[in-house]
Design an enzyme around this catalytic site. Structure first.
Site, PDB file in Angstrom:
ATOM      1  N   ARG A 107     -11.160  56.428 -28.711  1.00 52.45           N
ATOM      2  CA  ARG A 107     -11.609  57.260 -27.603  1.00 52.45           C
ATOM      3  C   ARG A 107     -10.800  58.547 -27.612  1.00 52.45           C
ATOM      4  O   ARG A 107      -9.576  58.497 -27.528  1.00 52.45           O
ATOM      5  CB  ARG A 107     -11.376  56.472 -26.318  1.00 52.45           C
ATOM      6  N   THR A 111     -11.721  64.138 -24.137  1.00 49.86           N
ATOM      7  CA  THR A 111     -13.128  64.046 -23.704  1.00 49.86           C
ATOM      8  C   THR A 111     -13.512  62.634 -23.281  1.00 49.86           C
ATOM      9  O   THR A 111     -14.541  62.436 -22.637  1.00 49.86           O
ATOM     10  CB  THR A 111     -14.066  64.449 -24.849  1.00 49.86           C
ATOM     11  N   ASP A 203      -2.896  50.190 -22.107  1.00 50.01           N
ATOM     12  CA  ASP A 203      -3.596  50.444 -23.366  1.00 50.01           C
ATOM     13  C   ASP A 203      -3.592  49.163 -24.205  1.00 50.01           C
ATOM     14  O   ASP A 203      -2.545  48.742 -24.716  1.00 50.01           O
ATOM     15  CB  ASP A 203      -2.903  51.585 -24.118  1.00 50.01           C
ATOM     16  N   ASP A 206      -2.311  49.469 -27.917  1.00 47.13           N
ATOM     17  CA  ASP A 206      -0.851  49.663 -27.998  1.00 47.13           C
ATOM     18  C   ASP A 206      -0.096  48.378 -27.655  1.00 47.13           C
ATOM     19  O   ASP A 206       0.892  48.038 -28.306  1.00 47.13           O
ATOM     20  CB  ASP A 206      -0.406  50.786 -27.051  1.00 47.13           C
TER      21      ASP A 206
HETATM   22  C1  PRP Z   1      -9.839  51.264 -26.081  1.00 48.56           C
HETATM   23  C2  PRP Z   1     -10.515  49.932 -25.936  1.00 48.56           C
HETATM   24  C3  PRP Z   1     -11.966  50.290 -26.052  1.00 48.56           C
HETATM   25  C4  PRP Z   1     -12.019  51.648 -25.396  1.00 48.56           C
HETATM   26  C5  PRP Z   1     -12.573  51.490 -24.006  1.00 48.56           C
HETATM   27  O1  PRP Z   1      -9.763  51.631 -27.408  1.00 48.56           O
HETATM   28  O2  PRP Z   1     -10.092  48.991 -26.868  1.00 48.56           O
HETATM   29  O3  PRP Z   1     -12.432  50.364 -27.384  1.00 48.56           O
HETATM   30  O4  PRP Z   1     -10.672  52.133 -25.325  1.00 48.56           O
HETATM   31  O5  PRP Z   1     -12.780  52.712 -23.420  1.00 48.56           O
HETATM   32  P1  PRP Z   1     -14.235  53.263 -23.091  1.00 48.56           P
HETATM   33  O6  PRP Z   1     -14.982  52.158 -22.463  1.00 48.56           O
HETATM   34  O7  PRP Z   1     -13.945  54.387 -22.120  1.00 48.56           O
HETATM   35  O8  PRP Z   1     -14.861  53.757 -24.353  1.00 48.56           O
HETATM   36  P2  PRP Z   1      -9.013  52.965 -27.878  1.00 48.56           P
HETATM   37  O9  PRP Z   1      -9.974  54.100 -27.919  1.00 48.56           O
HETATM   38  O10 PRP Z   1      -7.782  53.164 -27.060  1.00 48.56           O
HETATM   39  O11 PRP Z   1      -8.660  52.644 -29.373  1.00 48.56           O
HETATM   40  P3  PRP Z   1      -7.688  51.518 -29.979  1.00 48.56           P
HETATM   41  O12 PRP Z   1      -8.360  50.193 -29.785  1.00 48.56           O
HETATM   42  O13 PRP Z   1      -7.616  51.912 -31.409  1.00 48.56           O
HETATM   43  O14 PRP Z   1      -6.369  51.598 -29.292  1.00 48.56           O
HETATM   44  N1  URA Z   2      -8.631  51.548 -23.078  1.00 43.55           N
HETATM   45  C1  URA Z   2      -7.569  50.754 -22.831  1.00 43.55           C
HETATM   46  O1  URA Z   2      -6.935  50.230 -23.760  1.00 43.55           O
HETATM   47  N2  URA Z   2      -7.228  50.551 -21.549  1.00 43.55           N
HETATM   48  C2  URA Z   2      -7.895  51.099 -20.528  1.00 43.55           C
HETATM   49  O2  URA Z   2      -7.524  50.868 -19.353  1.00 43.55           O
HETATM   50  C3  URA Z   2      -8.997  51.935 -20.806  1.00 43.55           C
HETATM   51  C4  URA Z   2      -9.349  52.135 -22.100  1.00 43.55           C
END
Ligand code: PRP
Ligand code: URA
Length: 212
Positions: A107, A111, A203, A206
């Protein structure tokens, strides 16, 4: 278990107990990983509730009998990278023969739009019943993009499994993909100004991988 139009909230005490520990900011990486795996397996029971059964004949130590086994349904597990990876092993404990496809999305922090960076799916993805995995459903952008992608490849049967959802994410998926059932352990209160779920767990990627 509470059921709304497109979302099933698994309020089983074991699931809620583990989710509380997962949310706690003092829970470390090792325990976080274990809990995500356990929760995925528990949730898998409900997600696979409607799998077709077929009768087979077996012999117990006492007599011959007819009994039921899962009919040879073709399933596919699709984690959304990165955080969805943490849910794969738990789900595979229940359905070990499922094939696994990966969709890499992150994400954009400004944006909040999903950016695709990787995709590898089973060649027969269109014929499989798919279970998309991602711990967090926030704005819903990532889930909607992943489901769009799968449908463009011909997928017709898709379920979405998240640990925590925001109401905004549930609405976004319901509007874009009313045919997709969502299974969650909790629907939280809201998103904050950075698109994080409140109270959420922070997160997920993370916390799962110890980054940041
Ligand atoms: C997080 C999570 C989802 C997304 C949710 O991933 O695991 O994929 O955010 O957010 P949304 O519903 O607003 O799209 P992230 O983009 O942080 O990537 P990661 O799993 O690589 O940390
Ligand atoms: N992605 C995450 O990992 N946590 C949140 O709360 C939202 C998006």
């Amino acid at each position: 278990m509470k059921k709304y139009s497109n979302v099933t909230v698994m309020d089983h005490p074991m699931i809620q107990h583990k989710l509380t520990i997962l949310r706690d900011k003092t829970t470390g990486v090792k325990e976080f990983r274990e809990l995500v795996e356990e929760l995925s397996m528990f949730m898998g029971y409900e997600v696979t509730r409607n799998l077709a059964l077929e009768e087979v004949e077996i012999e117990t130590p006492v007599c011959k009998t007819k009994s039921q086994v899962i009919a040879g349904k073709k399933l596919g597990i699709i984690p959304i990278l990165r955080a969805g990876l943490g849910m794969v092993d738990g789900m595979l404990k229940l359905i070990p023969a499922a094939k696994v496809g990966h969709i890499g999305l992150y994400r954009d922090p400004e944006t909040l739009q999903p950016v695709e960076y990787y995709c590898k799916l089973p060649s027969d993805v269109a014929e499989r019943d798919l279970i998309v995995l991602d711990p967090m459903l926030a704005t819903g952008g990532s889930a909607v993009a992943a489901i769009n992608f799968l449908k463009n490849k011909g997928a017709k049967s898709i379920k979405l499994v998240n640990l925590i959802a925001a109401p905004e994410g549930v609405k976004a998926v319901a509007e874009a993909h009313p045919d997709v059932e969502i299974y969650v352990a909790a629907v939280d209160e809201k998103l904050n100004d950075h698109g994080y779920i409140v109270p959420g767990l922070g997160d997920a990627g993370d916390r799962l991988f110890g980054t940041k």
